[in-house]
Scaffold this motif. Sequence first.
Motif, PDB file in Angstrom:
ATOM      1  N   PRO A 309       0.804  -1.240   0.000  1.00  0.00           N
ATOM      2  CA  PRO A 309       0.000   0.000   0.000  1.00  0.00           C
ATOM      3  C   PRO A 309       0.831   1.281   0.000  1.00  0.00           C
ATOM      4  O   PRO A 309       0.274   2.368  -0.212  1.00  0.00           O
ATOM      5  CB  PRO A 309      -0.817  -0.129   1.298  1.00  0.00           C
ATOM      6  N   LEU A 310       2.140   1.167   0.245  1.00  0.00           N
ATOM      7  CA  LEU A 310       2.991   2.348   0.203  1.00  0.00           C
ATOM      8  C   LEU A 310       3.521   2.646  -1.196  1.00  0.00           C
ATOM      9  O   LEU A 310       4.117   3.703  -1.422  1.00  0.00           O
ATOM     10  CB  LEU A 310       4.180   2.180   1.171  1.00  0.00           C
ATOM     11  N   LEU A 311       3.324   1.714  -2.141  1.00  0.00           N
ATOM     12  CA  LEU A 311       3.731   1.993  -3.522  1.00  0.00           C
ATOM     13  C   LEU A 311       2.821   3.072  -4.108  1.00  0.00           C
ATOM     14  O   LEU A 311       1.605   3.072  -3.889  1.00  0.00           O
ATOM     15  CB  LEU A 311       3.632   0.723  -4.371  1.00  0.00           C
ATOM     16  N   SER A 312       3.398   3.970  -4.848  1.00  0.00           N
ATOM     17  CA  SER A 312       2.619   5.052  -5.449  1.00  0.00           C
ATOM     18  C   SER A 312       1.631   4.505  -6.468  1.00  0.00           C
ATOM     19  O   SER A 312       1.798   3.382  -6.979  1.00  0.00           O
ATOM     20  CB  SER A 312       3.549   6.060  -6.123  1.00  0.00           C
ATOM     21  N   ALA A 313       0.624   5.296  -6.786  1.00  0.00           N
ATOM     22  CA  ALA A 313      -0.410   4.855  -7.732  1.00  0.00           C
ATOM     23  C   ALA A 313       0.176   4.578  -9.112  1.00  0.00           C
ATOM     24  O   ALA A 313      -0.344   3.726  -9.848  1.00  0.00           O
ATOM     25  CB  ALA A 313      -1.516   5.897  -7.810  1.00  0.00           C
ATOM     26  N   ASP A 314       1.251   5.286  -9.470  1.00  0.00           N
ATOM     27  CA  ASP A 314       1.827   5.079 -10.798  1.00  0.00           C
ATOM     28  C   ASP A 314       2.992   4.088 -10.791  1.00  0.00           C
ATOM     29  O   ASP A 314       3.703   3.947 -11.780  1.00  0.00           O
ATOM     30  CB  ASP A 314       2.281   6.410 -11.401  1.00  0.00           C
ATOM     31  N   THR A 315       3.198   3.381  -9.670  1.00  0.00           N
ATOM     32  CA  THR A 315       4.165   2.275  -9.660  1.00  0.00           C
ATOM     33  C   THR A 315       3.428   1.003 -10.012  1.00  0.00           C
ATOM     34  O   THR A 315       2.539   0.563  -9.267  1.00  0.00           O
ATOM     35  CB  THR A 315       4.836   2.147  -8.277  1.00  0.00           C
ATOM     36  N   ASP A 316       3.780   0.428 -11.126  1.00  0.00           N
ATOM     37  CA  ASP A 316       3.095  -0.753 -11.651  1.00  0.00           C
ATOM     38  C   ASP A 316       3.852  -1.998 -11.180  1.00  0.00           C
ATOM     39  O   ASP A 316       4.931  -2.318 -11.680  1.00  0.00           O
ATOM     40  CB  ASP A 316       3.051  -0.694 -13.175  1.00  0.00           C
ATOM     41  N   ILE A 336       7.683   5.470  -3.695  1.00  0.00           N
ATOM     42  CA  ILE A 336       7.050   5.216  -2.402  1.00  0.00           C
ATOM     43  C   ILE A 336       6.271   6.447  -1.958  1.00  0.00           C
ATOM     44  O   ILE A 336       6.766   7.575  -2.027  1.00  0.00           O
ATOM     45  CB  ILE A 336       8.111   4.859  -1.334  1.00  0.00           C
ATOM     46  N   ARG A 337       5.042   6.233  -1.529  1.00  0.00           N
ATOM     47  CA  ARG A 337       4.226   7.320  -1.015  1.00  0.00           C
ATOM     48  C   ARG A 337       4.831   7.868   0.279  1.00  0.00           C
ATOM     49  O   ARG A 337       5.441   7.135   1.063  1.00  0.00           O
ATOM     50  CB  ARG A 337       2.808   6.830  -0.739  1.00  0.00           C
ATOM     51  N   ASP A 338       4.648   9.133   0.515  1.00  0.00           N
ATOM     52  CA  ASP A 338       5.147   9.774   1.727  1.00  0.00           C
ATOM     53  C   ASP A 338       4.157   9.537   2.865  1.00  0.00           C
ATOM     54  O   ASP A 338       3.510  10.465   3.372  1.00  0.00           O
ATOM     55  CB  ASP A 338       5.359  11.267   1.481  1.00  0.00           C
ATOM     56  N   ARG A 339       4.005   8.277   3.242  1.00  0.00           N
ATOM     57  CA  ARG A 339       3.047   7.894   4.268  1.00  0.00           C
ATOM     58  C   ARG A 339       3.615   6.742   5.084  1.00  0.00           C
ATOM     59  O   ARG A 339       4.659   6.171   4.746  1.00  0.00           O
ATOM     60  CB  ARG A 339       1.697   7.482   3.642  1.00  0.00           C
ATOM     61  N   PHE A 340       2.907   6.411   6.149  1.00  0.00           N
ATOM     62  CA  PHE A 340       3.256   5.263   6.978  1.00  0.00           C
ATOM     63  C   PHE A 340       2.160   4.210   6.832  1.00  0.00           C
ATOM     64  O   PHE A 340       1.006   4.544   6.543  1.00  0.00           O
ATOM     65  CB  PHE A 340       3.371   5.670   8.455  1.00  0.00           C
TER      66      PHE A 340
END
Length: 817
Positions: A309-316, A336-340
Amino acid sequence: MATQSEPLRILLIGNGGREHALAWKLSESPKVEEIYVVPGNGGTADGLRKVSNVNAVKPDDYPGLVAFASGCGVNLVIPGPEVPLVAGIEGHFKKAGIRCFGPTEEAARMEGSKTFSKDFMARWEIPTAAYKNFERYEDARDYIDRISHGVVIKADGLAAGKGVILPSSKAEAQAALQRIMLDKGFGAAGDKVVIEELLEGQELSFLTFSDGERIVSLPPAQDHKRIYDGDNGPNTGGMGCYAPTPVGTPELIEEVHRKILKPTIQGMRKERFRFVGLLFTGIMVTRDGPKVLEYNVRFGDPECQTLLPLLSADTDLAEVMLACTESALDTVRIKIRDRFAATVVAAAGGYPGPYHSGDTITVDRFLNRTTSQQDSSASGENAGSSDNIIFHAGTSLSAGTWQTSGGRVIAATSTAATLKDAISNAYTLMSTIHFPNMHYRRDIGHRALRPQPSPLFASLPNDGPLSYADSGVSVSAGDQLVRRIKPFTASTARPGAAGEIGNFAGTLDLSAAGYKEPPILVAATDGVGTKLMIAHAMNKHNTVGIDLVAMNVNDLIVQGAEPLMFLDVYSCGKLDVSVAQEVIKGVAIGCIEAGCALVGGESAEMPGIFPIEGTYDINGTAIGAVTKGKSVLPDKEGMKVGDVLLGLSSSGCHSNGFSLIRKIIQERAALTWKDPAPWAEAQSVGESLLTPTRIYVKSVLDVVKKDLIKGMAHITGGGLLENIPRMLPGHLAASLDARQWTVPEILRWLKKAGDMEEIEFARTFNTGLGMVLVVAEEKVDSASQELEKAGEKVWRVGQLVERSGDGCTVENMEVWR
């Protein structure tokens, strides 16, 4: 074989939470047309676009899987768990021309064999714990006996995540070793074991994509293996996870890549088994830097549910996996999304032991919506844009109802701007899930959420609140020991002393003990000495307590005193309740034999003083009495030339001379404690040497009460030559004749193996006499008869003479040669 433009039809093998998370993320890819999951679970059975379960073929039927894949146009295979990878599933699909995101059978040995991976790390100088590999149980057992540091014991093969054992004592280590290698608790996986140094620090999980040459890692995560809060209880497959971690600093990540991950991939390539797939590296962050705990050759579970779930939306994810199989990892971007993210796993009651399956699972969808930015069903539908996702593991779908079907059942994952919020939201989401006997930990992320210090204490390390247990002292273990030994102490009760423990002090009622007038009190204190080192080495602790009592009460009886009460002190670095229980049980047996009550004691955990794991020391104090009007022995004024010396047989070495004994056994004779004893082949060396010291109280007390004895010498450290003179007046000496008694075979062998001179032998060991008595000539027959009737072997060994030199001489010592 897929091309850049060809849609992907994926075969995903597995049925856990990891596979549900993979299916969820892969289904977002525009390149993916269809995902077949064999066998899948309740989550992959319903609610995910492009995803369907397949039950027509078994997950371990590799030819059947190849046939299915070929018939359905599958062009990418993703094995989820380790078992098919270690079994060589990649090779089956390679022959059919179908890509597999996963290592070859040769590369999968990095997880499939702990001995192989440890040797690989040694060859390539990859930081890891010191270790030894063992194929024979006896060799492993003896190694544990010899070492002094904490250990981790690992079954060599696959054991469903439960083949790593962290024993807290040598006794636990030996039990674990027997369970693995003899009882086959993990089957063939335990044919070999790795025993390695116990590392201390924080664990991190590094999940790294590799195309055989290049690597890209996801943020380090921290798993929670133990079943209960506070990292207690047995190991599991994983009860929760969070990422990123505070301990995973950019500097640490760079060091792990430089010292561990890059050398690992390069070493595998140079040894001609390139790694393609996802390498999971367990890391311990120690004071000496990061060190490898283990390699896994697939996504971790629940790390996978936390990190995807930390992978960005545009990481396939599908594109990344395809690039790995084409040695083209450098052509894709992983952002990687800037989230936890935090994941909490719910297990069936009883897990990791026996658990019940078939219970209905319900989810409060209304509550679920209140904790999500967007609605996500329990199977993950539309969860790609949601911050709250439920991943299934041990579930099945029957007639539209989810049911439990495994140990780890379901997981709640949340992402948020802060770790605290991610964890809080994951628990809120978990509260919407219900099934009977559901269990989950309530402290996921506890290491990261420790409170920050106030400015006043800003310079102090932020390691969380301390308890006495953090210093190495377990109050609960001490309480448990007291509960266990109370029946032993109660069994020693005698008139005047109840044999009760737990009070601040022990008590003795002398009148109830039979003393109508105030008697003379006599006290003695002593220990067992380095004989304990053999007890430690043999893991045999049930006799040294008898030794402790014997060394004290025998000193009392030579004064003519009746032992009445006994107290002990058990000191150690870390209290092993089972070991201490055996020791105190022996103390109780000795007290019963001596007729005294065990009225109190002390167990002292002192980790700074006893740094070697499993070691302890014991000391005791005995208190006795001489009836008023009776003389305290020895009666030196009554002794005269011609008085006879009677010797009472010893049971062997008793408890003295063991520093020399260990030197003779280990250095001169090069024997181990478990070798057959040359002097008694029915026993091992250690068993024979642990024969307890003989207790002479009851046999000697009767002859004392009948005034048949003038004095006694307990033959302990210093042997005959140092102990006998202690009971004599200055003008008399003892003259013994070595031909008059029999030296035990164990002592004869020690003398010969140590090439000891006769005078040194008589000054070190008891030579077969545990007690020497001074008796008037006219009372010899009466005293001998009383002693023999009580079970003693009695010899007339010499007499008192006028002293002109040493206080004790032994004639005819050449018979000992």
